[in-house]
Every structure is written in structure tokens, then in C-alpha cells.
Design a protein around this motif. Structure first.
Motif, PDB file in Angstrom:
ATOM      1  N   GLU A 111       0.980  -1.154   0.064  1.00 13.64           N
ATOM      2  CA  GLU A 111      -0.017  -0.052   0.003  1.00 13.64           C
ATOM      3  C   GLU A 111       0.960   1.335  -0.018  1.00 13.64           C
ATOM      4  OE1 GLU A 111      -3.060   1.901  -0.756  1.00 13.64           O
ATOM      5  OE2 GLU A 111      -3.493  -0.327  -0.127  1.00 13.64           O
ATOM      6  N   TYR A 112       1.798   1.232   0.825  1.00 12.31           N
ATOM      7  CA  TYR A 112       3.110   2.205   0.746  1.00 12.31           C
ATOM      8  C   TYR A 112       3.555   2.702  -0.477  1.00 12.31           C
ATOM      9  CZ  TYR A 112       6.821   5.481   1.707  1.00 12.31           C
ATOM     10  OH  TYR A 112       8.004   6.468   1.732  1.00 12.31           O
ATOM     11  N   GLN A 114       2.460   1.763  -3.371  1.00 11.72           N
ATOM     12  CA  GLN A 114       1.179   2.302  -4.436  1.00 11.72           C
ATOM     13  C   GLN A 114       1.233   3.791  -4.147  1.00 11.72           C
ATOM     14  OE1 GLN A 114      -1.976   0.062  -4.168  1.00 11.72           O
ATOM     15  NE2 GLN A 114      -2.225  -0.263  -6.382  1.00 11.72           N
ATOM     16  N   SER A 115       1.127   4.119  -2.782  1.00  9.23           N
ATOM     17  CA  SER A 115       0.762   5.399  -2.557  1.00  9.23           C
ATOM     18  C   SER A 115       1.876   6.271  -2.699  1.00  9.23           C
ATOM     19  CB  SER A 115       0.631   5.602  -0.946  1.00  9.23           C
ATOM     20  OG  SER A 115      -0.649   4.903  -0.721  1.00  9.23           O
ATOM     21  N   ILE A 116       3.017   6.107  -2.553  1.00  7.77           N
ATOM     22  CA  ILE A 116       4.297   6.913  -2.713  1.00  7.77           C
ATOM     23  C   ILE A 116       4.656   7.000  -4.188  1.00  7.77           C
ATOM     24  CG2 ILE A 116       6.073   5.292  -2.365  1.00  7.77           C
ATOM     25  CD1 ILE A 116       5.644   8.847  -0.967  1.00  7.77           C
ATOM     26  N   GLU A 117       4.152   6.247  -5.229  1.00 14.51           N
ATOM     27  CA  GLU A 117       4.549   6.046  -6.473  1.00 14.51           C
ATOM     28  C   GLU A 117       4.636   7.316  -7.252  1.00 14.51           C
ATOM     29  OE1 GLU A 117       2.093   3.590  -9.203  1.00 14.51           O
ATOM     30  OE2 GLU A 117       3.573   2.049  -8.543  1.00 14.51           O
ATOM     31  N   ILE A 121       1.462  11.573  -1.150  1.00 15.64           N
ATOM     32  CA  ILE A 121       0.454  10.737  -0.360  1.00 15.64           C
ATOM     33  C   ILE A 121      -0.788  11.493  -0.390  1.00 15.64           C
ATOM     34  CG2 ILE A 121      -0.204   9.265   1.625  1.00 15.64           C
ATOM     35  CD1 ILE A 121       2.668   8.717   1.668  1.00 15.64           C
ATOM     36  N   THR A 122      -1.869  11.050  -0.956  1.00 20.24           N
ATOM     37  CA  THR A 122      -3.258  11.779  -0.737  1.00 20.24           C
ATOM     38  C   THR A 122      -3.884  11.537   0.477  1.00 20.24           C
ATOM     39  OG1 THR A 122      -4.413  10.141  -1.852  1.00 20.24           O
ATOM     40  CG2 THR A 122      -3.374  11.700  -3.496  1.00 20.24           C
ATOM     41  N   GLU A 125      -5.139   7.808   0.116  1.00 20.48           N
ATOM     42  CA  GLU A 125      -3.781   6.802   0.329  1.00 20.48           C
ATOM     43  C   GLU A 125      -3.455   6.867   1.974  1.00 20.48           C
ATOM     44  OE1 GLU A 125      -1.988   7.202  -4.142  1.00 20.48           O
ATOM     45  OE2 GLU A 125      -1.521   8.758  -2.615  1.00 20.48           O
ATOM     46  N   ALA A 126      -3.644   7.852   2.436  1.00 24.98           N
ATOM     47  CA  ALA A 126      -3.304   8.025   3.915  1.00 24.98           C
ATOM     48  C   ALA A 126      -4.137   7.145   4.666  1.00 24.98           C
ATOM     49  CB  ALA A 126      -3.360   9.490   4.498  1.00 24.98           C
ATOM     50  N   LEU A 129      -3.599   3.645   4.214  1.00 23.89           N
ATOM     51  CA  LEU A 129      -2.234   3.396   4.955  1.00 23.89           C
ATOM     52  C   LEU A 129      -2.491   3.100   6.563  1.00 23.89           C
ATOM     53  CD1 LEU A 129       0.349   5.428   3.338  1.00 23.89           C
ATOM     54  CD2 LEU A 129       0.401   3.118   3.507  1.00 23.89           C
TER      55      LEU A 129
END
Length: 152
Positions: A111-112, A114-117, A121-122, A125-126, A129
């Protein structure tokens, strides 16, 4: 009837319907008519509310703690609902906990990643996480309980 009473009655009805009327009667020892009075918005039933022991029995069988959540909301609080139900991993012990821990950690890292790609981090996404972090924390708590149980 005031708004709080009406709100509680609506959530009482949701609870009964979640469990089902027949099973709700069996769990509470109440008739269909009595259960209906607990969530009726008619003036003659405005002061009738489901007893707390009946609420507890139904919420244990329901998919969600409807009345408890409504009470919390009316008091400006929020519940953190653990969908797994308590002690859902009782029989596995520490070995199962270690496997669950590594799986949860892998899910958190995925998940991290994918979020930081995109470098940001929206909010959504947060939230995902945070949900994964909380699930990981719950596995650690289960593991701690199993270790305490095994150590005496």
C-alpha cells in the motif's frame, strides 16, 4: 419525540433488521410486537426503548453495532469498529500470529509503495495506510496475548 430519541429508534430498527426479526425474537426473548414497539415512532411508544441487555445480545449477532454507534455519535464520539471480531485467531497461537504479521506487513508495504509512486500521499491513500497500520497493530496485540498466555 425529540431528535435523539428518533435517531435511536431508527438505529434500533436497523439492528433488528440486520439480525432478522425471528432471530431477534429468539435472542432477546421478546415478541415481534414488543421489538416493533422499541423502534416505533408512534406517540404511544415514544418512551419505549430496547433494554441494554437485548441491545447487547443483538449487536453480538449483527454485522454492525447500530445502537452503540448511534449512542456514540449522539455524544460526539466515534467508534473504531474491528470487523474481525475479538479473538478471531485464538486457535492458531504464536505461529499463526507470525504468519499474519508478515502478511499484514507485506500489505502495508504494498500500500505504501502504491501510495508513494507519484511522490505524493493523498488523503485517501493516507487513510488506507492508516487502516493497514491499525490492522498490523491488531495482529501485534493478538500476538502479545498469545505470548502472555503461553508464558503462564
Amino acid at each position: 419525540m425529540d431528535k435523539a430519541a428518533s435517531y435511536l429508534k431508527k438505529h434500533t430498527e436497523s439492528l433488528v433488521k440486520d439480525v432478522g426479526i425471528e432471530p431477534a425474537c429468539e435472542l432477546t426473548g421478546k415478541s415481534k410486537a414488543t421489538l416493533g414497539r422499541y423502534y416505533s415512532d408512534h406517540d404511544e411508544h415514544a418512551d419505549r426503548f430496547m433494554p441494554i441487555d437485548a441491545v447487547a445480545a443483538l449487536e453480538a449477532a449483527a454485522s454492525y453495532p447500530h445502537v452503540t454507534a448511534a449512542l456514540a455519535e449522539l455524544n460526539g464520539m466515534q467508534l473504531d469498529f474491528d470487523e474481525r471480531r475479538p479473538n478471531s485467531n485464538e486457535s492458531g497461537g504464536v505461529n499463526s500470529d507470525v504468519i499474519a504479521l508478515s502478511q499484514r506487513f507485506a500489505m502495508l508495504m504494498a500500500e505504501y509503495q502504491q501510495s508513494i509512486e507519484d511522490g505524493v500521499i493523498t488523503v485517501n491513500e493516507a487513510k488506507r495506510l492508516l487502516k493497514e497500520t491499525t490492522a498490523l497493530q491488531q495482529v501485534l496485540i493478538d500476538m502479545k496475548l498469545h505470548l502472555e498466555e503461553e508464558s503462564g
